[in-house]
Scaffold this active site. Structure first.
Site, short mmCIF file in Angstrom:
data_model
loop_
_atom_site.label_atom_id
_atom_site.label_comp_id
_atom_site.label_asym_id
_atom_site.label_seq_id
_atom_site.Cartn_x
_atom_site.Cartn_y
_atom_site.Cartn_z
N CYS A 200 35.46 36.75 36.07
CA CYS A 200 34.45 37.73 35.67
C CYS A 200 35.12 38.92 34.98
CB CYS A 200 33.66 38.21 36.88
SG CYS A 200 32.36 39.39 36.43
N ALA B 144 27.47 27.66 30.05
CA ALA B 144 26.71 28.78 30.59
C ALA B 144 25.58 29.12 29.63
CB ALA B 144 27.62 29.98 30.84
#
Length: 484
Positions: A108, A232
């Site tokens: 992240c 994603a």
């Protein structure tokens, strides 16, 4: 049963999964995972869960993992963010009976990850990561996996992956971008880095990045040799990506809304999914975009979705032979298709040209200068400029303030101590002093208090004093008799 490792874990537990739905915060919830599995996904991850919160909050566990049991939702990997070995392992122990593996998020890149010190901002702390994975590998009954971002240097990325493998990682997902490559600066993911990692380690590797359609998946596997490919954004805009088809948007939206009726999730998740699915159509029907943003119930979202469907069907009915998609899209806007993220320069030009002149609400532009002449302002600054056309955002024109002697913040112009108000208040209180510039009057108030107390003693009447003395004497006599 003994814990499976490496290739055996991928082959038997994960059923040789090639098509993988990424862990996405507030987006890869159960309803979306089930939709994706119906249309070709072979493995799904939960959204990133915060290990500390998962450990202490029973409601958080129930809402994100302990909800209704769903046999269809397997194989499943639960992803955690963490920076403490004990916390990570304790949280994983609470989750391991509900999944097939535990994933440590090391990818992240967002500011919240920087503030919380997790995700890609741990990639330089190899000792800590080794301890986390070693302990998890020792204590958990399911395998431990990791999702990482790459370093600019391929050799360092390879050593990083080898370190994680040695510590006990059983499967590695490599996102081929650095932690700086995000948002409009995302750019193209490096499959070269992914291929180098795949060659250097002996555990299964998934690739992530540059996946918009099934042909991208096939090309990635062919070029990098990875075991599977994770998607994603491509999956969010087209849940049937792994089937190799581009269905009508309302087909996917209606199917998703039906699943949500059975497996409810927060309304914000549902709204976000429809914004992605209808992305290109909502550029055409701006009014419905506003309605979707404001609607407060699931029934309201269903109504907006129905209206979008009717608008598109009407547009299809009025189509003329030979009409082609607009805005350079490969398909008409009512068909599920990739969203190509624009680069910083293109976005600045796009917002600068249409963001204010046409009244279209655009995304925030980057604050950068072109040719050193014009400044491209953010959305908030554009609003301020409209309210006050003479306002300037040039840093060189901002007034210079004298600094506080104590902390460096701007000092009060009339402060007797040459300090900011916070430092001045502490000093004035400590020294019982006044600072009229900041309106702090500790000395004056103290003197007034002493004066008032003195005046109160002076105005006490003689009769009152004699009566108080008599009462005090009587009390002393009573106490003495009671003691005897």
């Amino acid at each position: 049963m003994p814990k499976l490792r490496g290739e055996a874990f991928w082959r038997e537990t994960l059923r040789s999964a090639h098509y993988v739905v990424a862990p996405m915060v507030d987006q890869s919830e159960l309803a979306w995972r089930l939709l994706s599995r119906r249309h070709g996904a072979q493995l799904c991850y939960t959204p990133m869960l915060h290990a500390q919160v998962f450990l202490r909050d029973a409601n958080y566990r129930r809402e994100n993992l302990y909800g209704e049991a769903c046999p269809e939702d397997r194989p499943l990997i639960v992803q955690f963010c963490a920076n403490d070995p004990e916390v990570f392992v304790q949280a994983a122990l609470l989750a391991q009976d509900y999944c097939d593996a535990i994933d440590l998020n090391l990818g992240c890149p967002q500011m919240i990850a920087k503030r919380g010190h997790y995700g890609a901002f741990l990639q330089e702390e190899w000792d800590l990561l080794q301890r986390m994975i070693l302990l998890a590998n020792e204590k958990l009954s399911v395998p431990i996996t990791c999702k990482i971002r790459v370093f600019p240097d391929i050799d360092k990325t390879v050593k990083y992956a080898q370190m994680l493998e040695k510590a006990g990682c059983q499967l590695l997902t490599v996102h081929g971008r650095t932690k700086e490559q995000k948002g409009p600066l995302a750019g193209v993911a490096s499959w070269e880095h992914i291929q180098a990692v795949r060659t250097a380690v002996n555990i299964p590797v998934f690739a992530n990045g540059n996946i918009q359609c099934l042909s991208d998946v096939e090309e990635c596997i062919r070029k990098t040799g990875v075991h599977g490919v994770m998607s994603a954004e491509g999956n969010l805009h087209n849940p049937a990506l792994f089937e190799g088809r581009n269905p009508l948007v309302w087909e996917m939206a209606e199917e998703y809304l039906e699943i949500v009726q059975k497996y409810p999730c927060p309304l914000s998740y549902v709204r976000a999914h429809l914004f992605k699915l209808w992305h290109h159509t909502l550029q055409v029907y701006q009014q419905l975009r506003e309605e979707l943003a404001k609607v407060k119930t699931l029934e309201g979202i269903v109504d907006v979705n129905r209206e979008l469907k009717l608008r598109c069907q009407e547009e299809i009915a009025n189509q003329k032979e030979g009409d082609k998609p607009k805005e350079g899209l490969p398909f008409f806007h009512w068909i599920c298709q990739p969203y190509i993220r624009t680069g910083p320069k293109e976005r600045c030009k796009e917002n600068g040209a249409s963001g204010t002149e046409k009244g279209v609400r655009g995304k925030r532009t980057l604050e950068e200068e072109e040719d050193g002449n014009s400044e491209l302002l953010s959305k908030n600054k554009q609003k301020k400029k409209l309210r006050n056309p003479n306002k300037s955002f040039d840093p060189s024109l901002k007034p210079k303030y004298a600094k506080c002697d104590q902390c460096g913040n701007p000092k009060g112009n009339k402060c007797v101590f040459n300090m900011c108000r916070g430092c001045c208040k502490k000093r004035a209180f400590k020294e019982t002093a006044d600072c009229p510039g900041h309106g702090l009057l500790f000395k004056t108030k103290y003197e007034k208090s002493l004066s008032w107390q003195h005046s109160q003693r002076g105005i006490q009447s003689p009769e009152m004093s004699r009566r108080q003395e008599a009462e005090l004497g009587e009390a002393v006599v009573l106490k003495a008799s009671g003691d005897n």
